[in-house]
Design a protein around this motif. Sequence first.
Motif, mmCIF file in Angstrom:
data_model
loop_
_atom_site.group_PDB
_atom_site.id
_atom_site.type_symbol
_atom_site.label_atom_id
_atom_site.label_comp_id
_atom_site.label_asym_id
_atom_site.label_seq_id
_atom_site.Cartn_x
_atom_site.Cartn_y
_atom_site.Cartn_z
ATOM 1 N N THR A 237 7.640 15.190 9.064
ATOM 2 C CA THR A 237 6.879 14.609 7.972
ATOM 3 C C THR A 237 7.744 14.520 6.720
ATOM 4 O OG1 THR A 237 4.880 15.607 8.874
ATOM 5 C CG2 THR A 237 4.774 14.828 6.614
ATOM 6 N N TYR A 238 7.726 13.344 6.089
ATOM 7 C CA TYR A 238 8.466 13.102 4.848
ATOM 8 C C TYR A 238 7.483 12.708 3.759
ATOM 9 C CZ TYR A 238 12.935 13.178 7.297
ATOM 10 O OH TYR A 238 14.033 13.564 8.014
ATOM 11 N N TRP A 239 7.679 13.268 2.575
ATOM 12 C CA TRP A 239 6.838 12.994 1.421
ATOM 13 C C TRP A 239 7.530 11.919 0.594
ATOM 14 C CZ3 TRP A 239 6.861 16.045 -3.623
ATOM 15 C CH2 TRP A 239 5.709 15.780 -4.367
ATOM 16 N N ILE A 240 6.842 10.824 0.302
ATOM 17 C CA ILE A 240 7.429 9.693 -0.420
ATOM 18 C C ILE A 240 7.548 10.024 -1.905
ATOM 19 C CG2 ILE A 240 7.130 7.273 -1.059
ATOM 20 C CD1 ILE A 240 5.725 6.860 1.618
ATOM 21 N N THR A 241 8.771 9.861 -2.434
ATOM 22 C CA THR A 241 9.013 10.175 -3.844
ATOM 23 C C THR A 241 9.302 8.939 -4.686
ATOM 24 O OG1 THR A 241 11.330 10.616 -3.335
ATOM 25 C CG2 THR A 241 9.853 12.502 -3.354
ATOM 26 N N ASN A 242 9.988 7.938 -4.148
ATOM 27 C CA ASN A 242 10.334 6.721 -4.894
ATOM 28 C C ASN A 242 9.961 5.494 -4.059
ATOM 29 O OD1 ASN A 242 11.526 8.218 -6.948
ATOM 30 N ND2 ASN A 242 13.496 8.221 -5.936
ATOM 31 N N VAL A 243 9.397 4.482 -4.717
ATOM 32 C CA VAL A 243 9.032 3.234 -4.040
ATOM 33 C C VAL A 243 9.488 2.063 -4.889
ATOM 34 C CG1 VAL A 243 7.144 1.826 -3.142
ATOM 35 C CG2 VAL A 243 6.999 4.291 -2.995
ATOM 36 N N SER A 244 10.033 1.040 -4.224
ATOM 37 C CA SER A 244 10.455 -0.178 -4.903
ATOM 38 C C SER A 244 10.009 -1.380 -4.075
ATOM 39 C CB SER A 244 11.978 -0.181 -5.057
ATOM 40 O OG SER A 244 12.412 -1.430 -5.543
ATOM 41 N N HIS A 245 9.317 -2.322 -4.716
ATOM 42 C CA HIS A 245 8.871 -3.552 -4.053
ATOM 43 C C HIS A 245 9.644 -4.724 -4.646
ATOM 44 C CE1 HIS A 245 5.446 -1.409 -2.341
ATOM 45 N NE2 HIS A 245 5.188 -0.938 -3.550
ATOM 46 N N ARG A 246 10.168 -5.597 -3.794
ATOM 47 C CA ARG A 246 10.853 -6.808 -4.252
ATOM 48 C C ARG A 246 10.097 -8.018 -3.707
ATOM 49 N NH1 ARG A 246 15.571 -5.200 -1.904
ATOM 50 N NH2 ARG A 246 15.837 -3.226 -2.905
ATOM 51 N N ILE A 247 9.656 -8.867 -4.623
ATOM 52 C CA ILE A 247 8.915 -10.059 -4.232
ATOM 53 C C ILE A 247 9.690 -11.295 -4.687
ATOM 54 C CG2 ILE A 247 6.756 -11.331 -4.442
ATOM 55 C CD1 ILE A 247 5.404 -8.643 -5.101
ATOM 56 N N THR A 248 10.034 -12.142 -3.734
ATOM 57 C CA THR A 248 10.666 -13.429 -4.000
ATOM 58 C C THR A 248 9.847 -14.476 -3.247
ATOM 59 O OG1 THR A 248 12.169 -13.151 -2.128
ATOM 60 C CG2 THR A 248 12.982 -12.419 -4.270
ATOM 61 N N PRO A 249 10.039 -15.758 -3.501
ATOM 62 C CA PRO A 249 9.255 -16.764 -2.794
ATOM 63 C C PRO A 249 9.348 -16.595 -1.266
ATOM 64 C CG PRO A 249 10.437 -17.790 -4.593
ATOM 65 C CD PRO A 249 10.916 -16.371 -4.498
ATOM 66 N N THR B 188 0.809 -1.219 0.000
ATOM 67 C CA THR B 188 0.000 0.000 0.000
ATOM 68 C C THR B 188 0.844 1.272 0.000
ATOM 69 O OG1 THR B 188 -0.165 0.024 2.409
ATOM 70 C CG2 THR B 188 -1.877 -1.167 1.207
ATOM 71 N N ILE B 189 2.150 1.150 0.196
ATOM 72 C CA ILE B 189 3.017 2.331 0.135
ATOM 73 C C ILE B 189 3.209 2.705 -1.324
ATOM 74 C CG2 ILE B 189 5.332 3.206 0.586
ATOM 75 C CD1 ILE B 189 5.413 1.434 3.039
ATOM 76 N N GLN B 190 2.967 3.974 -1.631
ATOM 77 C CA GLN B 190 3.065 4.439 -3.001
ATOM 78 C C GLN B 190 3.574 5.887 -3.027
ATOM 79 O OE1 GLN B 190 -0.831 4.392 -4.759
ATOM 80 N NE2 GLN B 190 -1.792 4.957 -2.842
ATOM 81 N N PRO B 191 4.086 6.322 -4.165
ATOM 82 C CA PRO B 191 4.558 7.706 -4.263
ATOM 83 C C PRO B 191 3.431 8.697 -3.952
ATOM 84 C CG PRO B 191 5.331 6.451 -6.133
ATOM 85 C CD PRO B 191 4.358 5.579 -5.393
ATOM 86 N N LEU B 192 3.814 9.851 -3.451
ATOM 87 C CA LEU B 192 2.928 10.954 -3.065
ATOM 88 C C LEU B 192 2.200 10.697 -1.743
ATOM 89 C CD1 LEU B 192 1.439 12.008 -6.518
ATOM 90 C CD2 LEU B 192 3.524 12.789 -5.415
ATOM 91 N N SER B 193 2.513 9.594 -1.060
ATOM 92 C CA SER B 193 2.039 9.393 0.303
ATOM 93 C C SER B 193 3.040 10.061 1.233
ATOM 94 C CB SER B 193 1.957 7.902 0.636
ATOM 95 O OG SER B 193 1.056 7.244 -0.212
ATOM 96 N N TYR B 194 2.805 9.981 2.524
ATOM 97 C CA TYR B 194 3.764 10.557 3.455
ATOM 98 C C TYR B 194 3.933 9.654 4.662
ATOM 99 C CZ TYR B 194 -0.152 11.999 6.384
ATOM 100 O OH TYR B 194 -1.270 12.001 7.180
ATOM 101 N N PHE B 195 5.023 9.860 5.396
ATOM 102 C CA PHE B 195 5.236 9.157 6.655
ATOM 103 C C PHE B 195 5.858 10.131 7.640
ATOM 104 C CE2 PHE B 195 9.140 8.574 4.314
ATOM 105 C CZ PHE B 195 10.149 8.627 5.251
ATOM 106 N N TYR B 196 5.702 9.822 8.916
ATOM 107 C CA TYR B 196 6.226 10.681 9.974
ATOM 108 C C TYR B 196 7.358 9.960 10.675
ATOM 109 C CZ TYR B 196 6.374 13.892 13.889
ATOM 110 O OH TYR B 196 6.786 14.804 14.814
ATOM 111 N N LEU B 197 8.533 10.553 10.676
ATOM 112 C CA LEU B 197 9.710 9.992 11.325
ATOM 113 C C LEU B 197 9.830 10.630 12.706
ATOM 114 C CD1 LEU B 197 12.212 8.178 10.883
ATOM 115 C CD2 LEU B 197 13.401 10.233 10.102
ATOM 116 N N ARG B 198 9.903 9.793 13.736
ATOM 117 C CA ARG B 198 10.045 10.326 15.091
ATOM 118 C C ARG B 198 11.122 9.551 15.834
ATOM 119 N NH1 ARG B 198 4.501 8.170 17.932
ATOM 120 N NH2 ARG B 198 4.706 6.054 17.195
ATOM 121 N N ASN B 199 11.474 10.028 17.003
ATOM 122 C CA ASN B 199 12.520 9.437 17.841
ATOM 123 C C ASN B 199 13.898 9.456 17.184
ATOM 124 O OD1 ASN B 199 10.594 8.895 19.828
ATOM 125 N ND2 ASN B 199 10.149 6.890 18.968
#
Length: 69
Positions: free
Chosen positions: A35-47, A17-28
């Motif tokens: 707040t960080y705006w997501i610009t690049n996403v890569s999914h790797r699927i192996t068995p 469900t993570i995709q570009p133009l979403s955001y996440f909040y980095l704390r601690n």
Amino acid sequence: MERRCYTCNVVGLGNATIQPLSYFYLRNVPLFYGTYWITNVSHRITPNTMTTEFKGMRQPIATKGDTRK
């Protein structure tokens, strides 16, 4: 420090469900929290394994100008 722009790379368990133009909040994490705006996403699927890697750009905190001038 709050107005500067930083990037953050995150590698984690697969989350399709993570995709570009979403955001996440980095704390601690001193100096880099916020707040960080997501610009690049890569999914790797192996068995039996899925990993997601994404890159975000920190959004600076906007301040209101003084209207009394």
